[in-house]
Design a protein around this motif. Structure first.
Motif, PDB file in Angstrom:
ATOM      1  N   LEU A 182       0.827  -1.200   0.000  1.00 43.68           N
ATOM      2  CA  LEU A 182       0.000   0.000   0.000  1.00 43.68           C
ATOM      3  C   LEU A 182       0.866   1.256   0.000  1.00 43.68           C
ATOM      4  CD1 LEU A 182      -2.851   1.261   0.213  1.00 43.68           C
ATOM      5  CD2 LEU A 182      -2.662   1.042   2.685  1.00 43.68           C
ATOM      6  N   ALA A 183       1.954   1.223   0.757  1.00 45.37           N
ATOM      7  CA  ALA A 183       2.865   2.368   0.787  1.00 45.37           C
ATOM      8  C   ALA A 183       3.450   2.626  -0.596  1.00 45.37           C
ATOM      9  CB  ALA A 183       3.976   2.118   1.804  1.00 45.37           C
ATOM     10  N   ARG A 184       3.743   1.560  -1.339  1.00 47.01           N
ATOM     11  CA  ARG A 184       4.319   1.708  -2.678  1.00 47.01           C
ATOM     12  C   ARG A 184       3.291   2.229  -3.676  1.00 47.01           C
ATOM     13  NH1 ARG A 184       7.249  -3.604  -4.536  1.00 47.01           N
ATOM     14  NH2 ARG A 184       7.736  -2.191  -6.274  1.00 47.01           N
ATOM     15  N   THR A 185       2.062   1.718  -3.608  1.00 43.90           N
ATOM     16  CA  THR A 185       1.053   2.171  -4.564  1.00 43.90           C
ATOM     17  C   THR A 185       0.646   3.610  -4.293  1.00 43.90           C
ATOM     18  OG1 THR A 185      -0.758   1.244  -3.222  1.00 43.90           O
ATOM     19  CG2 THR A 185       0.185  -0.163  -4.947  1.00 43.90           C
ATOM     20  N   ARG A 186       0.674   4.023  -3.041  1.00 47.44           N
ATOM     21  CA  ARG A 186       0.344   5.411  -2.688  1.00 47.44           C
ATOM     22  C   ARG A 186       1.377   6.398  -3.235  1.00 47.44           C
ATOM     23  NH1 ARG A 186      -2.399   6.833   2.203  1.00 47.44           N
ATOM     24  NH2 ARG A 186      -0.489   7.770   2.988  1.00 47.44           N
ATOM     25  N   LYS A 187       2.591   5.916  -3.451  1.00 46.38           N
ATOM     26  CA  LYS A 187       3.650   6.770  -3.996  1.00 46.38           C
ATOM     27  C   LYS A 187       3.732   6.711  -5.521  1.00 46.38           C
ATOM     28  CE  LYS A 187       6.609   6.300   0.103  1.00 46.38           C
ATOM     29  NZ  LYS A 187       7.885   5.730   0.620  1.00 46.38           N
ATOM     30  N   GLY A 188       2.978   5.795  -6.115  1.00 47.43           N
ATOM     31  CA  GLY A 188       3.057   5.624  -7.563  1.00 47.43           C
ATOM     32  C   GLY A 188       4.237   4.774  -7.978  1.00 47.43           C
ATOM     33  N   ALA A 189       4.872   4.080  -7.010  1.00 48.76           N
ATOM     34  CA  ALA A 189       6.038   3.257  -7.301  1.00 48.76           C
ATOM     35  C   ALA A 189       5.651   1.848  -7.735  1.00 48.76           C
ATOM     36  CB  ALA A 189       6.940   3.187  -6.069  1.00 48.76           C
TER      37      ALA A 189
END
Length: 383
Positions: free
Chosen positions: A114-121
């Motif tokens: 979730l942290a990665r998708t929130r950053k667009g990574a």
């Protein structure tokens, strides 16, 4: 300029008005720079841009934050993005839908994604539909059989948005704790897991990345289960309960774009020595379009406000919003094509693009006929 008076409605707080203003500015300054000739590349680029701009933090809110979910913000963002660029709306929405189960029910380890998708990574996807199971989720056939500390998945999914370019998939499979809907489980499956195959890329009239997936003896640890085994149907419905209103908001964005383009057209186009806007028949079309836009917005933001103010479920309100807004947006856009005449069907024109974009919204995340069933059952139960 699109009418923004609706932002003064009592559904909204100052933070929502500030959000809408900031995003409008960002869209004007950024979205025109993306090359759409390669749909996959454009989607990846848009996800990264949305992440860098900070907008994706709304797509999958941190469950541990004081206010983990704000549906009004989701709807405002989707409405604004759709009005400017349908693929930008798609890119934002799929980050939210794909990680919705993790945001609502995921473990701390799963929230690293979730942290990665929130950053667009990283890109996410929601793998629910199957060749013989779309609207009838309870009949899905993909299986996940327990094998010690793992599950083995076999089956097929289709019409999966971001299929083929996603980094992680939320997959729903039958684990057999009970019959029908009570025997489904949600899993978080990284795209590079052996046994996950992209069987077919699907082309549609409004270009979006879609694919058919096949699972062949895919082994995944039990820690990939989202929530509780056997509770996958509830997980799926809780996600759709939130995002169904946002589909309506995207349709509203398309309808506003059609109305804006039509207003510009009828003011500038001369017919019989006067602007089109002076013809009563044209005024009648404009009145119908404006009415459909405002009525849709009222239903959408009622559903979002109801959820944000503490309602456990908003299935009826969300179904009403999605059914009405998507159907009426189709009508508004059709009128826009008519008012543009030949230019309305010219490839690349605003009405032509919107005409292709809107049709799918009446099908995915609950087809219009299914929404009628939801509304009818809720009405019969509560009256």
């Amino acid at each position: 300029m699109t009418d923004r008076s609706f932002l003064e409605w009592p559904f909204f707080e100052d933070r929502h008005r500030e959000l809408a203003t900031a995003l409008e500015t960002w869209c004007v300054e950024n979205l025109g720079t993306v090359d759409h000739s390669d749909t996959d590349a454009a989607t990846v680029a848009l996800v990264r841009m949305l992440g860098e701009g900070g907008w994706l933090r709304y797509s999958g809110p941190d469950p541990e934050a004081p206010a983990p979910l704000d549906v009004r913000s989701l709807c405002l963002i989707r409405e604004t993005l759709a009005r400017h660029d349908g693929l930008a709306d798609f890119a934002f929405a799929m980050q939210g839908l794909g990680m919705g189960a993790v945001s609502l029910s995921g473990s701390s380890g799963q929230r690293e994604w979730l942290a990665r998708t929130r950053k667009g990574a990283a890109l996410s996807a929601f793998a629910l539909s199957e060749p013989a199971s779309g609207s009838d989720v309870a009949s899905l056939a993909t299986t996940a059989v327990r094998d010690g500390s793992h599950y083995v998945l076999n089956g097929e999914k289709t019409w999966i948005s971001n299929g083929g370019i996603a980094d992680v998939y939320t997959v729903f499979a039958r684990t057999g704790e009970a019959e029908g809907a009570r025997g489904l489980t949600a899993f978080l499956v990284p795209a590079d897991t052996p046994g996950l195959e992209i069987t077919e890329r699907l082309e549609v009239m409004a270009p979006h990345p879609l694919a058919r997936l096949t699972f062949r003896d895919l082994r995944i640890g039990a820690d990939a289960v989202i929530g509780t085994p056997g509770e996958g149907f509830k997980v799926a419905m809780s996600v759709l309960d939130v995002f169904r209103s946002t589909v309506a908001a995207a349709a509203l964005g398309f309808a506003r774009a059609a109305l804006d383009a039509s207003l510009e057209r009828v003011r500038a186009r001369q017919l019989f020595g006067a602007p089109l806007s002076e013809l009563q028949m044209v005024q009648g079309h404009i009145a119908d379009m404006a009415l459909d836009v405002d009525a849709s917005a009222l239903l959408i933001y009622r559903a979002a406000w109801t959820k944000d103010t503490g309602a456990a479920r908003v299935s009826r309100e969300a179904a009403m919003a999605k059914l009405f807004a998507t159907d009426q947006a189709q009508r508004v856009i059709d009128k826009a094509v008519q008012l543009h005449g030949g230019d309305g069907v010219r490839v690349g024109s605003v009405p032509e693009r919107l005409y292709r974009e809107i049709r799918a919204l009446r099908i995915y995340e609950g087809a219009s006929d299914v929404q009628k069933v939801v509304i009818a059952r809720a009405t019969l139960k509560n009256t």
